[in-house]
Design a protein around this motif. Structure first.
Motif, PDB file in Angstrom:
ATOM      1  N   ILE A  40       0.862  -1.178   0.000  1.00 17.00           N
ATOM      2  CA  ILE A  40       0.000   0.000   0.000  1.00 17.00           C
ATOM      3  C   ILE A  40       0.898   1.227   0.000  1.00 17.00           C
ATOM      4  O   ILE A  40       1.645   1.470   0.954  1.00 17.00           O
ATOM      5  N   VAL A  41       0.843   2.005  -1.071  1.00 13.70           N
ATOM      6  CA  VAL A  41       1.715   3.174  -1.224  1.00 13.70           C
ATOM      7  C   VAL A  41       0.854   4.421  -1.385  1.00 13.70           C
ATOM      8  O   VAL A  41      -0.107   4.419  -2.155  1.00 13.70           O
ATOM      9  N   ASP A  42       1.204   5.479  -0.641  1.00  8.97           N
ATOM     10  CA  ASP A  42       0.456   6.733  -0.774  1.00  8.97           C
ATOM     11  C   ASP A  42       1.411   7.904  -0.968  1.00  8.97           C
ATOM     12  O   ASP A  42       2.617   7.714  -1.174  1.00  8.97           O
ATOM     13  N   LYS A  43       0.882   9.105  -0.882  1.00  6.36           N
ATOM     14  CA  LYS A  43       1.672  10.300  -1.178  1.00  6.36           C
ATOM     15  C   LYS A  43       2.732  10.605  -0.130  1.00  6.36           C
ATOM     16  O   LYS A  43       3.579  11.475  -0.347  1.00  6.36           O
ATOM     17  N   ALA A  44       2.710   9.902   0.994  1.00  2.00           N
ATOM     18  CA  ALA A  44       3.746  10.113   2.012  1.00  2.00           C
ATOM     19  C   ALA A  44       5.105   9.631   1.524  1.00  2.00           C
ATOM     20  O   ALA A  44       6.139  10.048   2.032  1.00  2.00           O
ATOM     21  N   SER A  45       5.101   8.764   0.522  1.00  2.00           N
ATOM     22  CA  SER A  45       6.357   8.243  -0.016  1.00  2.00           C
ATOM     23  C   SER A  45       6.924   9.196  -1.059  1.00  2.00           C
ATOM     24  O   SER A  45       6.271   9.502  -2.058  1.00  2.00           O
ATOM     25  N   LYS A  46       8.150   9.652  -0.822  1.00  3.65           N
ATOM     26  CA  LYS A  46       8.766  10.649  -1.703  1.00  3.65           C
ATOM     27  C   LYS A  46       9.924  10.105  -2.524  1.00  3.65           C
ATOM     28  O   LYS A  46      10.479  10.826  -3.364  1.00  3.65           O
ATOM     29  N   ASP A  47      10.309   8.853  -2.291  1.00  6.19           N
ATOM     30  CA  ASP A  47      11.435   8.299  -3.056  1.00  6.19           C
ATOM     31  C   ASP A  47      10.897   7.371  -4.152  1.00  6.19           C
ATOM     32  O   ASP A  47       9.781   7.559  -4.633  1.00  6.19           O
ATOM     33  N   ARG A  48      11.659   6.363  -4.525  1.00 12.36           N
ATOM     34  CA  ARG A  48      11.274   5.473  -5.634  1.00 12.36           C
ATOM     35  C   ARG A  48      10.497   4.244  -5.162  1.00 12.36           C
ATOM     36  O   ARG A  48      10.389   3.257  -5.887  1.00 12.36           O
ATOM     37  N   THR A  49       9.942   4.291  -3.969  1.00 18.06           N
ATOM     38  CA  THR A  49       9.236   3.122  -3.437  1.00 18.06           C
ATOM     39  C   THR A  49       8.113   2.659  -4.358  1.00 18.06           C
ATOM     40  O   THR A  49       7.970   1.464  -4.630  1.00 18.06           O
ATOM     41  N   LEU A  50       7.289   3.584  -4.848  1.00 21.05           N
ATOM     42  CA  LEU A  50       6.171   3.201  -5.717  1.00 21.05           C
ATOM     43  C   LEU A  50       6.671   2.490  -6.960  1.00 21.05           C
ATOM     44  O   LEU A  50       6.149   1.434  -7.340  1.00 21.05           O
ATOM     45  N   GLN A  51       7.690   3.049  -7.601  1.00 16.81           N
ATOM     46  CA  GLN A  51       8.225   2.434  -8.821  1.00 16.81           C
ATOM     47  C   GLN A  51       8.793   1.043  -8.537  1.00 16.81           C
ATOM     48  O   GLN A  51       8.588   0.107  -9.323  1.00 16.81           O
ATOM     49  N   LEU A  52       9.481   0.895  -7.419  1.00 12.55           N
ATOM     50  CA  LEU A  52      10.053  -0.407  -7.058  1.00 12.55           C
ATOM     51  C   LEU A  52       8.951  -1.432  -6.783  1.00 12.55           C
ATOM     52  O   LEU A  52       9.059  -2.596  -7.185  1.00 12.55           O
ATOM     53  N   CYS A  53       7.897  -0.992  -6.120  1.00 14.51           N
ATOM     54  CA  CYS A  53       6.771  -1.892  -5.876  1.00 14.51           C
ATOM     55  C   CYS A  53       6.120  -2.323  -7.183  1.00 14.51           C
ATOM     56  O   CYS A  53       5.801  -3.504  -7.387  1.00 14.51           O
ATOM     57  N   GLN A  54       5.925  -1.365  -8.070  1.00 13.16           N
ATOM     58  CA  GLN A  54       5.293  -1.672  -9.357  1.00 13.16           C
ATOM     59  C   GLN A  54       6.159  -2.599 -10.191  1.00 13.16           C
ATOM     60  O   GLN A  54       5.653  -3.511 -10.870  1.00 13.16           O
ATOM     61  N   GLN A  55       7.469  -2.403 -10.166  1.00 12.93           N
ATOM     62  CA  GLN A  55       8.391  -3.294 -10.887  1.00 12.93           C
ATOM     63  C   GLN A  55       8.299  -4.717 -10.342  1.00 12.93           C
ATOM     64  O   GLN A  55       8.279  -5.691 -11.104  1.00 12.93           O
ATOM     65  N   THR A  56       8.236  -4.838  -9.018  1.00 12.16           N
ATOM     66  CA  THR A  56       8.129  -6.163  -8.404  1.00 12.16           C
ATOM     67  C   THR A  56       6.820  -6.830  -8.795  1.00 12.16           C
ATOM     68  O   THR A  56       6.788  -8.015  -9.137  1.00 12.16           O
ATOM     69  N   SER A  57       5.731  -6.066  -8.765  1.00 17.39           N
ATOM     70  CA  SER A  57       4.424  -6.612  -9.136  1.00 17.39           C
ATOM     71  C   SER A  57       4.390  -7.059 -10.596  1.00 17.39           C
ATOM     72  O   SER A  57       3.695  -8.020 -10.945  1.00 17.39           O
ATOM     73  N   SER A  58       5.135  -6.360 -11.445  1.00 16.61           N
ATOM     74  CA  SER A  58       5.117  -6.696 -12.879  1.00 16.61           C
ATOM     75  C   SER A  58       5.865  -7.986 -13.179  1.00 16.61           C
ATOM     76  O   SER A  58       5.619  -8.623 -14.210  1.00 16.61           O
ATOM     77  N   THR A  59       6.762  -8.393 -12.287  1.00 18.28           N
ATOM     78  CA  THR A  59       7.551  -9.602 -12.524  1.00 18.28           C
ATOM     79  C   THR A  59       7.152 -10.775 -11.636  1.00 18.28           C
ATOM     80  O   THR A  59       7.564 -11.902 -11.884  1.00 18.28           O
TER      81      THR A  59
END
Length: 243
Positions: A40-59
């Protein structure tokens, strides 16, 4: 141990420890041969966490990234995760923190106890086998005092009232999702434990790692407000009937 379970994890600014944490989760999922993880990622995250999560989900289809820009605090992020997992009808839902604060290797223990007809499994740092490692003394002090004070004023009898590593049956999750929780920060786990004190619950030892950020004054005030709200009240969720 093929079971329909999910792990929900709020993720904010986790770039530094992201890969070691995910690797540990993958090892556990491989061992259990089942389970989904919801990030669960929201706007409190300011680094690359969202992108890393999405990359993991894609693979790896066992990881699902939920982008939740509407959540305003960590409690709403947890609730968002529970809502998504409940909608997917997972039999058991486990909540944990990211950043290796909680050890993914403890997940099978939580799951095994939920399979033994416990409604709730609460991680405890203050029973034999539990510990707080590498955390600042202020957070340790607040956790211990918060537990003692909550047990005294609310009539609970748990060793750890503030741990964020916990697991529930789907029936229990539905109960607290239908309830208007008052907590906005750290008292959230205590509020849940108070409401669930009459269910079939068990505490299991966990080791909490990594220093935690300082608790804000706003969070402390919210904790006091929620604690005083429940003093003298008899609000509680009953255990569901065993089928």
């Amino acid at each position: 141990m093929r079971q329909n379970f999910a792990v929900i994890i709020p993720m904010a600014n986790e770039e530094k420890d992201f890969q070691p944490f995910v690797n540990a989760l993958i090892e556990v999922l491989n061992q259990l041969e089942c389970g989904l993880v919801y990030f669960i990622v929201d706007k409190a995250s300011k680094d690359r966490t969202l992108q890393l999560c999405q990359q993991t989900s894609s693979t790896d289809a066992r990881f699902v990234t939920v982008w939740a820009p509407e959540t305003r605090n960590v409690v709403e992020a947890y609730i968002c995760g529970y809502q998504v997992a409940a909608k997917a009808k997972h039999d058991f839902i486990i909540e944990m923190d990211a950043g290796l604060s909680h050890d993914p290797n403890a997940i099978p223990r939580f799951l095994s106890l939920l399979l033994k007809d416990y409604d709730c499994v609460f991680g405890s740092r203050f029973i034999t086998g539990g510990a707080i490692i590498d955390s600042n003394w202020e957070r340790t002090f607040l956790s211990r005092v918060g537990t003692s004070l909550s047990n005294l004023l609310l009539g609970t009898k748990m060793h750890d009232m503030t741990s964020g590593f916990q697991g529930f049956s789907l029936e229990i999750v539905k109960k607290f999702l239908a309830y208007n929780l008052l907590s906005e920060a750290h008292f959230y786990q205590t509020e849940l434990r108070y409401l669930l004190r009459k269910t079939r619950f068990v505490e299991v030892p966990i080791q909490y790692r990594a220093p935690s950020p300082r608790v804000s004054g706003k969070a402390i005030l919210n904790s006091i407000y929620v604690l005083l709200h429940y003093v003298g009240k008899r609000v509680a969720f009953k255990a569901p009937s065993i089928k």
